[in-house]
Design a protein around this motif. Structure first.
Motif, PDB file in Angstrom:
ATOM      1  N   ILE A 292       0.835  -1.200   0.000  1.00  0.00           N
ATOM      2  CA  ILE A 292       0.000   0.000   0.000  1.00  0.00           C
ATOM      3  C   ILE A 292       0.869   1.250   0.000  1.00  0.00           C
ATOM      4  O   ILE A 292       0.575   2.235  -0.697  1.00  0.00           O
ATOM      5  CB  ILE A 292      -0.954  -0.018   1.209  1.00  0.00           C
ATOM      6  N   LYS A 293       1.951   1.236   0.752  1.00  0.00           N
ATOM      7  CA  LYS A 293       2.871   2.377   0.766  1.00  0.00           C
ATOM      8  C   LYS A 293       3.450   2.624  -0.622  1.00  0.00           C
ATOM      9  O   LYS A 293       3.541   3.776  -1.074  1.00  0.00           O
ATOM     10  CB  LYS A 293       4.006   2.132   1.761  1.00  0.00           C
ATOM     11  N   LEU A 294       3.832   1.555  -1.298  1.00  0.00           N
ATOM     12  CA  LEU A 294       4.379   1.691  -2.651  1.00  0.00           C
ATOM     13  C   LEU A 294       3.338   2.258  -3.604  1.00  0.00           C
ATOM     14  O   LEU A 294       3.634   3.135  -4.419  1.00  0.00           O
ATOM     15  CB  LEU A 294       4.874   0.332  -3.159  1.00  0.00           C
ATOM     16  N   ALA A 295       2.105   1.747  -3.509  1.00  0.00           N
ATOM     17  CA  ALA A 295       1.035   2.231  -4.380  1.00  0.00           C
ATOM     18  C   ALA A 295       0.722   3.698  -4.086  1.00  0.00           C
ATOM     19  O   ALA A 295       0.470   4.479  -5.007  1.00  0.00           O
ATOM     20  CB  ALA A 295      -0.211   1.373  -4.190  1.00  0.00           C
ATOM     21  N   ASP A 296       0.743   4.076  -2.813  1.00  0.00           N
ATOM     22  CA  ASP A 296       0.489   5.465  -2.435  1.00  0.00           C
ATOM     23  C   ASP A 296       1.550   6.395  -3.014  1.00  0.00           C
ATOM     24  O   ASP A 296       1.252   7.504  -3.467  1.00  0.00           O
ATOM     25  CB  ASP A 296       0.487   5.617  -0.909  1.00  0.00           C
TER      26      ASP A 296
ATOM     27  N   ILE B  30      -0.501   2.472  -8.498  1.00  0.00           N
ATOM     28  CA  ILE B  30      -0.727   1.030  -8.564  1.00  0.00           C
ATOM     29  C   ILE B  30      -0.063   0.403  -9.777  1.00  0.00           C
ATOM     30  O   ILE B  30       0.349  -0.762  -9.739  1.00  0.00           O
ATOM     31  CB  ILE B  30      -2.249   0.728  -8.563  1.00  0.00           C
ATOM     32  N   ALA B  31       0.085   1.166 -10.856  1.00  0.00           N
ATOM     33  CA  ALA B  31       0.705   0.628 -12.080  1.00  0.00           C
ATOM     34  C   ALA B  31       2.174   0.288 -11.854  1.00  0.00           C
ATOM     35  O   ALA B  31       2.736  -0.547 -12.563  1.00  0.00           O
ATOM     36  CB  ALA B  31       0.562   1.624 -13.224  1.00  0.00           C
ATOM     37  N   ASN B  32       2.784   0.933 -10.869  1.00  0.00           N
ATOM     38  CA  ASN B  32       4.203   0.694 -10.588  1.00  0.00           C
ATOM     39  C   ASN B  32       4.433  -0.298  -9.455  1.00  0.00           C
ATOM     40  O   ASN B  32       5.572  -0.499  -9.026  1.00  0.00           O
ATOM     41  CB  ASN B  32       4.886   2.022 -10.247  1.00  0.00           C
ATOM     42  N   LEU B  33       3.349  -0.908  -8.988  1.00  0.00           N
ATOM     43  CA  LEU B  33       3.502  -1.922  -7.943  1.00  0.00           C
ATOM     44  C   LEU B  33       3.789  -3.276  -8.590  1.00  0.00           C
ATOM     45  O   LEU B  33       2.975  -3.821  -9.318  1.00  0.00           O
ATOM     46  CB  LEU B  33       2.226  -2.012  -7.114  1.00  0.00           C
ATOM     47  N   SER B  34       4.949  -3.793  -8.329  1.00  0.00           N
ATOM     48  CA  SER B  34       5.329  -5.105  -8.859  1.00  0.00           C
ATOM     49  C   SER B  34       5.863  -5.959  -7.725  1.00  0.00           C
ATOM     50  O   SER B  34       6.269  -5.445  -6.664  1.00  0.00           O
ATOM     51  CB  SER B  34       6.410  -4.961  -9.942  1.00  0.00           C
ATOM     52  N   MET B  35       5.862  -7.251  -7.943  1.00  0.00           N
ATOM     53  CA  MET B  35       6.380  -8.165  -6.925  1.00  0.00           C
ATOM     54  C   MET B  35       7.873  -7.908  -6.696  1.00  0.00           C
ATOM     55  O   MET B  35       8.364  -7.987  -5.569  1.00  0.00           O
ATOM     56  CB  MET B  35       6.137  -9.612  -7.348  1.00  0.00           C
ATOM     57  N   ARG B  36       8.574  -7.566  -7.756  1.00  0.00           N
ATOM     58  CA  ARG B  36      10.015  -7.319  -7.639  1.00  0.00           C
ATOM     59  C   ARG B  36      10.286  -6.083  -6.781  1.00  0.00           C
ATOM     60  O   ARG B  36      11.134  -6.107  -5.879  1.00  0.00           O
ATOM     61  CB  ARG B  36      10.619  -7.143  -9.033  1.00  0.00           C
ATOM     62  N   LYS B  37       9.557  -4.995  -7.043  1.00  0.00           N
ATOM     63  CA  LYS B  37       9.753  -3.766  -6.268  1.00  0.00           C
ATOM     64  C   LYS B  37       9.329  -3.950  -4.822  1.00  0.00           C
ATOM     65  O   LYS B  37       9.960  -3.423  -3.907  1.00  0.00           O
ATOM     66  CB  LYS B  37       8.978  -2.625  -6.909  1.00  0.00           C
TER      67      LYS B  37
END
Length: 216
Positions: free
Chosen positions: A17-21, A25-32
């Motif tokens: 959620i922090k990453l998406a914020d 959401i388009a930049n949320l990946s399992m790797r990141k």
């Protein structure tokens, strides 16, 4: 030596959620996400079957943040539904990326189901038919989600912010758009103007309309 805390789904969802914020959401990946958690990407699959489970989890976590306390046996559906819409908007403003996901998941979590059940319980206990429940829920959700999308997309939302657009507004006047210019000068540019205030005006119009339809 300090022991490393065990990785849990709750922690994974919190970091996702922090990453998406921060990045969308388009930049949320399992790797990141794995990098943020200081683990190998494959280690995530010890806790999650796939990215779909991750998305289901963060949607459910967002729903769990909706602070709407009510009694489903209440007979006062209108003020309760108003509080519900305000509570949902407050959370969506914190996580605007979640709007496109909220009703798109095929495996809703417990927080999602509890929330929907609570709204339907309120309406049914107040005598709403199944069709009126469906109409009302769709109408309120569409309005709240759509308003937040617009609210988060506007270049300015307050009178003091619109002042910076004065040059553009003056250009409109010269180009032959007198009504747009007049609206800006007499309303949007006023220091006390806030686009957020439009939310309750529209919400109350909708609830009044639902009330009239319910009576008939």
């Amino acid at each position: 030596m300090k022991r490393k805390k065990a990785l849990t789904k709750a922690k994974i969802f919190k970091e996702a959620i922090k990453l998406a914020d921060n990045y969308g959401i388009a930049n949320l990946s399992m790797r990141k996400l794995a990098k943020k958690l200081n683990i190998e990407a494959m280690s995530l699959y010890n806790h999650l079957a796939n990215k779909e489970e991750l998305l289901d989890g963060i949607v459910d976590e967002v729903f769990s943040k909706i602070d709407w306390r009510t009694d489903t046996k209440s007979k006062s559906w209108k003020p309760e539904l108003r509080k519900q819409a305000i509570a949902v908007r407050a959370v969506l403003l914190q996580h605007p990326w979640s709007i496109k996901l909220l009703n798109s998941r095929s495996n809703p979590g417990p927080s999602v189901l509890r929330h929907h059940n609570k709204v339907l319980g309120l309406l049914m206990s107040c005598g709403f038919s199944y069709s009126m429940c469906a109409h009302t829920y769709a109408l309120i959700d569409s309005y709240v989600y759509g308003f937040v999308i617009q609210e988060c997309s506007l270049p300015a939302t307050r009178g003091c912010d619109f002042v910076e657009m004065t040059a553009s507004i003056n250009a409109l006047s010269r180009q032959g758009f007198p009504y747009l210019t007049k609206m800006a000068e007499e309303y949007y540019l006023k220091p006390e103007y806030s686009f957020s205030d439009e939310f309750l005006f529209g919400l109350d119009l909708i609830l009044n309309g639902v009330e009239q339809a319910f009576k008939h």
